[in-house]
Design an enzyme around this catalytic site. Structure first.
Site: not given
Length: 222
Positions: A74-75
């Site tokens: 997700n980052h």
């Protein structure tokens, strides 16, 4: 590419590592401890290479290493979306460790976005005892083969990068078609296992945490 496939490593070890979050020097120390040999060993990252730590700007150097392989966490998604001017509105990347991106030139940001966007959603690695899968956060089905179907949609991909449902609910059902499935995302004090699913983000990016290095052939933390 949605799923990257890796044939069996007949020369050395295949090692999985939890979320790195820009702490590459600390990771190097951990690899030295287990005598990682880049001439024959391979390192597989569960994603979240960037943000929070002090060395996120080194991510491209690591992605260029022939023995290092990573999936999209997700980052990574937060980073490349903001780098191309399409930030995820629900999450402020800067608040979640993304200030480093502002220190990069526009050309650097463009290259970072290109490389991170190209990372696969998942990996599968052949081992002598069966196939090991890897997605960053969670998996929405009890059978791995769903990821290879046309019906695997945007919501399923969201689960793979953002969800914590399996861990939060303690669901221990097996994921068929795999010997093991490896996740990061959920930070724990020590490696956790639910069914044949392993959670290996033990906060190596935190001062009080450590990197879990999982031997994928033996499913043992080194």
């Amino acid at each position: 590419m949605q799923v990257a496939h890796f044939s069996q490593n007949t020369l050395g070890r295949d090692i999985a590592v939890g979320d790195i979050h820009g702490c590459f020097s600390k990771l190097k120390t951990s690899l030295k401890r287990i005598r990682f040999d880049p001439s024959k060993d391979r390192l597989f990252s569960v994603g979240d290479l960037v943000d929070r730590g002090p060395e996120s700007h080194h991510v491209l150097e690591w992605l260029d290493l022939p023995w290092f392989h990573a999936i999209c966490g997700n980052h990574e998604q937060l980073t490349w979306r903001r780098a191309i001017g399409q930030p995820i509105q629900e999450v402020d990347h800067r608040v979640h460790g993304g200030l480093w991106l502002d220190d990069c030139t526009s050309d650097e940001q463009a290259l970072i976005a290109q490389r991170l966007q190209a990372l696969p959603l998942a990996m599968e690695i052949e081992t002598p005892l069966g196939l090991v899968g890897m997605v960053h956060a969670d998996f929405p089905y009890d059978n791995w083969q769903h990821i290879h179907t046309e019906g695997f949609d945007a919501n399923d991909r969201y689960v793979c990068m953002w969800s914590r449902d399996r861990y939060v609910t303690g669901y221990d059902g097996m994921v068929e078609g795999l010997r093991a499935l490896v996740h990061g995302h959920q930070t724990t004090h020590k490696m956790q296992q639910l069914g044949n699913v392993f959670f290996i983000d033990t906060g190596g990016w935190l001062d009080h945490g450590h990197f879990t290095l999982l031997d994928l052939k033996r499913l043992v933390a080194l």
